[in-house]
Design a protein around this motif. Sequence first.
Motif, PDB file in Angstrom:
ATOM      1  N   ILE A 140      32.384 -15.746  15.484  1.00 21.21           N
ATOM      2  CA  ILE A 140      31.546 -16.093  14.345  1.00 21.21           C
ATOM      3  C   ILE A 140      31.126 -14.786  13.693  1.00 21.21           C
ATOM      4  O   ILE A 140      30.654 -13.871  14.368  1.00 21.21           O
ATOM      5  N   SER A 141      31.315 -14.695  12.384  1.00 27.69           N
ATOM      6  CA  SER A 141      31.014 -13.443  11.681  1.00 27.69           C
ATOM      7  C   SER A 141      29.515 -13.163  11.686  1.00 27.69           C
ATOM      8  O   SER A 141      28.702 -14.002  12.076  1.00 27.69           O
ATOM      9  N   GLU A 142      29.168 -11.972  11.214  1.00 26.26           N
ATOM     10  CA  GLU A 142      27.766 -11.547  11.252  1.00 26.26           C
ATOM     11  C   GLU A 142      26.859 -12.534  10.525  1.00 26.26           C
ATOM     12  O   GLU A 142      27.189 -13.026   9.444  1.00 26.26           O
ATOM     13  N   GLU A 143      25.720 -12.816  11.150  1.00 31.30           N
ATOM     14  CA  GLU A 143      24.730 -13.703  10.555  1.00 31.30           C
ATOM     15  C   GLU A 143      23.365 -13.345  11.107  1.00 31.30           C
ATOM     16  O   GLU A 143      23.246 -12.582  12.055  1.00 31.30           O
ATOM     17  N   ARG A 144      22.348 -13.915  10.512  1.00 27.06           N
ATOM     18  CA  ARG A 144      20.999 -13.728  11.036  1.00 27.06           C
ATOM     19  C   ARG A 144      20.231 -15.029  10.844  1.00 27.06           C
ATOM     20  O   ARG A 144      20.505 -15.802   9.935  1.00 27.06           O
ATOM     21  N   TYR A 145      19.278 -15.268  11.737  1.00 26.11           N
ATOM     22  CA  TYR A 145      18.499 -16.497  11.704  1.00 26.11           C
ATOM     23  C   TYR A 145      17.042 -16.165  11.405  1.00 26.11           C
ATOM     24  O   TYR A 145      16.556 -15.083  11.713  1.00 26.11           O
ATOM     25  N   PHE A 146      16.346 -17.134  10.829  1.00 28.11           N
ATOM     26  CA  PHE A 146      14.951 -16.930  10.464  1.00 28.11           C
ATOM     27  C   PHE A 146      14.018 -17.009  11.669  1.00 28.11           C
ATOM     28  O   PHE A 146      12.889 -16.561  11.615  1.00 28.11           O
ATOM     29  N   GLU A 176      30.258 -20.163  30.301  1.00 25.70           N
ATOM     30  CA  GLU A 176      31.560 -19.770  30.854  1.00 25.70           C
ATOM     31  C   GLU A 176      32.099 -18.584  30.067  1.00 25.70           C
ATOM     32  O   GLU A 176      31.864 -18.472  28.865  1.00 25.70           O
ATOM     33  N   GLY A 177      32.830 -17.728  30.762  1.00 25.77           N
ATOM     34  CA  GLY A 177      33.519 -16.634  30.095  1.00 25.77           C
ATOM     35  C   GLY A 177      32.672 -15.377  29.959  1.00 25.77           C
ATOM     36  O   GLY A 177      31.588 -15.255  30.521  1.00 25.77           O
ATOM     37  N   ASP A 178      33.215 -14.432  29.186  1.00 28.99           N
ATOM     38  CA  ASP A 178      32.604 -13.119  28.972  1.00 28.99           C
ATOM     39  C   ASP A 178      32.396 -12.962  27.483  1.00 28.99           C
ATOM     40  O   ASP A 178      33.359 -12.896  26.717  1.00 28.99           O
ATOM     41  N   MET A 179      31.128 -12.951  27.036  1.00 26.05           N
ATOM     42  CA  MET A 179      30.824 -12.998  25.606  1.00 26.05           C
ATOM     43  C   MET A 179      30.405 -11.642  25.064  1.00 26.05           C
ATOM     44  O   MET A 179      29.365 -11.111  25.448  1.00 26.05           O
ATOM     45  N   PRO A 180      31.204 -11.073  24.131  1.00 20.59           N
ATOM     46  CA  PRO A 180      30.735  -9.878  23.433  1.00 20.59           C
ATOM     47  C   PRO A 180      29.827 -10.275  22.279  1.00 20.59           C
ATOM     48  O   PRO A 180      30.049 -11.294  21.612  1.00 20.59           O
ATOM     49  N   LEU A 181      28.788  -9.484  22.047  1.00 18.45           N
ATOM     50  CA  LEU A 181      27.873  -9.720  20.936  1.00 18.45           C
ATOM     51  C   LEU A 181      27.624  -8.393  20.244  1.00 18.45           C
ATOM     52  O   LEU A 181      27.236  -7.424  20.888  1.00 18.45           O
ATOM     53  N   ARG A 182      27.924  -8.359  18.966  1.00 20.06           N
ATOM     54  CA  ARG A 182      27.700  -7.149  18.176  1.00 20.06           C
ATOM     55  C   ARG A 182      26.327  -7.265  17.525  1.00 20.06           C
ATOM     56  O   ARG A 182      26.065  -8.201  16.766  1.00 20.06           O
ATOM     57  N   LEU A 183      25.479  -6.301  17.835  1.00 26.21           N
ATOM     58  CA  LEU A 183      24.072  -6.364  17.446  1.00 26.21           C
ATOM     59  C   LEU A 183      23.683  -5.072  16.768  1.00 26.21           C
ATOM     60  O   LEU A 183      23.598  -4.022  17.417  1.00 26.21           O
ATOM     61  N   ILE A 202      29.070 -12.900  17.271  1.00 25.56           N
ATOM     62  CA  ILE A 202      29.482 -13.205  18.639  1.00 25.56           C
ATOM     63  C   ILE A 202      30.946 -13.613  18.679  1.00 25.56           C
ATOM     64  O   ILE A 202      31.511 -14.070  17.696  1.00 25.56           O
ATOM     65  N   GLY A 203      31.543 -13.424  19.864  1.00 23.08           N
ATOM     66  CA  GLY A 203      32.926 -13.828  20.085  1.00 23.08           C
ATOM     67  C   GLY A 203      33.907 -12.711  19.829  1.00 23.08           C
ATOM     68  O   GLY A 203      33.540 -11.545  19.657  1.00 23.08           O
ATOM     69  N   GLY A 204      35.191 -13.081  19.847  1.00 25.60           N
ATOM     70  CA  GLY A 204      36.252 -12.123  19.580  1.00 25.60           C
ATOM     71  C   GLY A 204      37.028 -11.696  20.801  1.00 25.60           C
ATOM     72  O   GLY A 204      37.924 -10.863  20.707  1.00 25.60           O
ATOM     73  N   SER A 205      36.695 -12.262  21.980  1.00 24.79           N
ATOM     74  CA  SER A 205      37.469 -11.932  23.184  1.00 24.79           C
ATOM     75  C   SER A 205      38.041 -13.225  23.751  1.00 24.79           C
ATOM     76  O   SER A 205      38.561 -14.055  23.019  1.00 24.79           O
ATOM     77  N   GLY A 206      37.954 -13.415  25.064  1.00 20.86           N
ATOM     78  CA  GLY A 206      38.538 -14.591  25.700  1.00 20.86           C
ATOM     79  C   GLY A 206      37.772 -15.862  25.412  1.00 20.86           C
ATOM     80  O   GLY A 206      36.778 -15.862  24.686  1.00 20.86           O
ATOM     81  N   PRO A 207      38.222 -16.996  25.989  1.00 22.51           N
ATOM     82  CA  PRO A 207      37.515 -18.263  25.796  1.00 22.51           C
ATOM     83  C   PRO A 207      36.079 -18.178  26.315  1.00 22.51           C
ATOM     84  O   PRO A 207      35.821 -17.559  27.342  1.00 22.51           O
ATOM     85  N   ILE A 208      35.157 -18.793  25.590  1.00 20.17           N
ATOM     86  CA  ILE A 208      33.729 -18.729  25.925  1.00 20.17           C
ATOM     87  C   ILE A 208      33.097 -20.093  25.676  1.00 20.17           C
ATOM     88  O   ILE A 208      33.457 -20.788  24.723  1.00 20.17           O
TER      89      ILE A 208
END
Length: 206
Positions: A38-44, A53-60, A83-89
Amino acid sequence: RDRSELISIQPGRVVSMALSRSEHCQMTLLAFGDGESISEERYFGDTVYYVLEGDMPLRLEGHEVRLGAGDCLAVPAQTTHAIGGSGPIKLRRICMEPLIKNLPHARPFPLKDQVGYEPGKVVSLTLAQRPGVGMTLFAFDAGEAISTHAAPGDAMATILEGTAQITIDGVPHTLNAGEAVIMPAGIPHAVQAVTPFKMYLVVAKQ
């Protein structure tokens, strides 16, 4: 029930399933196919990610952190991340009005380690308490219990470690680490520690 059974990983897709939506809180299950993101986003509001499950990368904000199964990350409101961009999560995302407390923000942490056992006691740590939602961590010593009661909202209990017996409307259910159950609003339920166990409780109210 194992929450991971509620949603499936599909190649080339990001699949989402809303578990609750209210003015104060939104809870969603997400499943990422291999390499999907999921591309960059921000929440209020503040956002908590819990990896199922899996190994989750998160770009912050310019750097990357990695979370494994059972890890959490609390992202403050208005913080840009992807978030995402690697294996199944598979993961659970909770977005709520700001005021998640007693947890580190903007860095991963093992959720079960945020509350400790005490002999002969039930220990709780409040993470959020708003008119529409409450989030609490619990640690039960073996044999300890919360007697039969009813809650004003649907309560989802996720077992983080150990074994619990949760009785709902007179029917006992044995849950182990990684499993969850929903205790419906207004229905009597009770919690008993079969072994020392920890749980993450989210109560969503109207």
